[in-house]
Design a protein around this motif. Structure first.
Motif, short mmCIF file in Angstrom:
data_model
loop_
_atom_site.label_atom_id
_atom_site.label_comp_id
_atom_site.label_asym_id
_atom_site.label_seq_id
_atom_site.Cartn_x
_atom_site.Cartn_y
_atom_site.Cartn_z
N THR A 24 0.93 -1.35 0.00
CA THR A 24 0.12 0.13 0.10
C THR A 24 1.01 1.16 0.04
OG1 THR A 24 0.16 -0.02 2.58
CG2 THR A 24 -1.61 -1.04 1.19
N ALA A 25 0.27 2.39 0.07
CA ALA A 25 1.36 3.64 -0.12
C ALA A 25 2.17 3.68 1.15
CB ALA A 25 0.31 4.93 0.06
N ARG A 26 1.64 3.12 2.30
CA ARG A 26 2.23 3.23 3.49
C ARG A 26 3.70 2.39 3.60
NH1 ARG A 26 2.66 0.01 7.82
NH2 ARG A 26 0.96 -1.24 7.32
N LEU A 27 3.74 1.28 2.67
CA LEU A 27 4.87 0.53 2.48
C LEU A 27 5.74 0.58 1.20
CD1 LEU A 27 2.58 -2.87 3.37
CD2 LEU A 27 4.28 -1.52 4.70
N LEU A 28 5.32 1.70 0.55
CA LEU A 28 6.27 2.02 -0.44
C LEU A 28 7.62 2.42 -0.15
CD1 LEU A 28 3.85 4.00 -2.85
CD2 LEU A 28 4.82 1.46 -3.32
N PRO A 29 8.03 3.13 1.05
CA PRO A 29 9.24 3.32 1.42
C PRO A 29 10.25 1.77 1.58
CG PRO A 29 8.05 4.83 2.13
CD PRO A 29 7.21 4.02 1.62
N GLN A 30 9.62 1.06 2.23
CA GLN A 30 9.84 -0.09 2.69
C GLN A 30 10.08 -1.25 1.49
OE1 GLN A 30 7.55 -2.91 4.77
NE2 GLN A 30 9.20 -4.05 5.70
N LEU A 31 9.26 -0.89 0.40
CA LEU A 31 9.44 -1.62 -0.67
C LEU A 31 10.46 -1.25 -1.71
CD1 LEU A 31 7.45 -4.06 -2.29
CD2 LEU A 31 6.72 -1.93 -3.53
N ARG A 32 10.76 -0.19 -1.57
CA ARG A 32 11.96 0.41 -2.49
C ARG A 32 13.39 0.05 -1.66
NH1 ARG A 32 9.16 5.04 -2.57
NH2 ARG A 32 10.15 5.88 -0.52
N LEU A 33 13.47 -0.12 -0.56
CA LEU A 33 14.51 -0.43 0.33
C LEU A 33 14.82 -2.12 -0.22
CD1 LEU A 33 16.91 0.04 2.12
CD2 LEU A 33 15.20 -0.37 3.85
N LEU A 34 13.74 -2.93 0.09
CA LEU A 34 13.80 -4.30 -0.19
C LEU A 34 14.43 -4.46 -1.54
CD1 LEU A 34 10.73 -5.52 1.71
CD2 LEU A 34 13.15 -5.82 2.42
N VAL A 35 13.64 -3.79 -2.70
CA VAL A 35 13.90 -4.04 -4.13
C VAL A 35 15.39 -3.55 -4.25
CG1 VAL A 35 13.59 -3.13 -6.25
CG2 VAL A 35 11.70 -3.68 -4.69
N GLU A 36 15.89 -2.61 -3.70
CA GLU A 36 17.26 -2.29 -4.05
C GLU A 36 18.27 -3.21 -3.23
OE1 GLU A 36 20.53 0.78 -3.87
OE2 GLU A 36 18.72 1.64 -4.08
N GLU A 37 17.92 -3.84 -1.94
CA GLU A 37 18.88 -4.67 -1.44
C GLU A 37 18.97 -6.09 -2.24
OE1 GLU A 37 17.01 -5.22 2.50
OE2 GLU A 37 18.00 -3.40 3.47
N CYS A 38 17.79 -6.50 -2.73
CA CYS A 38 17.85 -7.74 -3.47
C CYS A 38 18.69 -7.36 -4.95
CB CYS A 38 16.44 -7.94 -3.98
SG CYS A 38 15.34 -8.82 -2.58
N ALA A 39 18.33 -6.37 -5.49
CA ALA A 39 19.19 -5.91 -6.69
C ALA A 39 20.66 -6.11 -6.57
CB ALA A 39 18.69 -4.62 -7.10
N ALA A 40 21.17 -5.42 -5.30
CA ALA A 40 22.54 -5.45 -5.07
C ALA A 40 23.02 -6.70 -4.69
CB ALA A 40 22.64 -4.49 -3.91
#
Length: 147
Positions: A24-40
């Protein structure tokens, strides 16, 4: 019994799943961080990693803003690609609505996020709802090569 070769694996199951989240909108910042960590972790270097994370964030933000406030993200490694699929239950749309030129230059007031995602992706697609269900919604797939 005679086998005609290897069984085909459905697209949703192919590849190595790295992350799956409803958001949801509230979880977007956490989602960005998780995607960044996985990509790295998968070896996607800069500046491509930043571009990929931005593209994913734009698509997820569109799902929240235009498709009922939530969505589902699945991040996978498929061969030498990092693939993200974002699905929602909104009214759906087609790739034809994405402007060819940077929105604002062509008179289109919206569409920058999808335009950017398509620009940075090595593979980009928009399909309707949950595959084969006839349900409303959209599935946006964005993928980048890791090497």
């Amino acid at each position: 019994m005679v086998s005609s070769g290897p069984a085909e694996v459905p697209a949703e199951e192919a590849g190595h799943r790295l992350l799956e989240r409803r958001f949801t909108a509230r979880l977007l910042p956490q989602l960005r961080l998780l995607v960044e960590e996985c990509a790295a972790r998968e070896g996607l270097g800069e500046p491509r990693r930043g571009e990929f994370v931005l593209a994913v964030d734009e698509i997820a933000g569109n799902a929240v803003e235009h498709a009922g406030g939530s969505g589902r993200l699945v991040l996978r490694r498929v061969g030498e690609e990092l693939e993200c699929r974002i699905s929602d239950a909104g009214p759906g749309f087609s790739e034809e609505v994405i402007p060819e030129l940077l929105p604002g230059l062509d008179g289109a007031p919206k569409g920058r996020g999808l335009w950017l995602a398509r620009l940075v992706a090595d593979r980009f697609a928009v399909t309707g709802g949950a595959a084969g269900t006839g349900l409303p919604g959209a599935v946006v797939t964005v993928a980048v090569r890791l090497r």
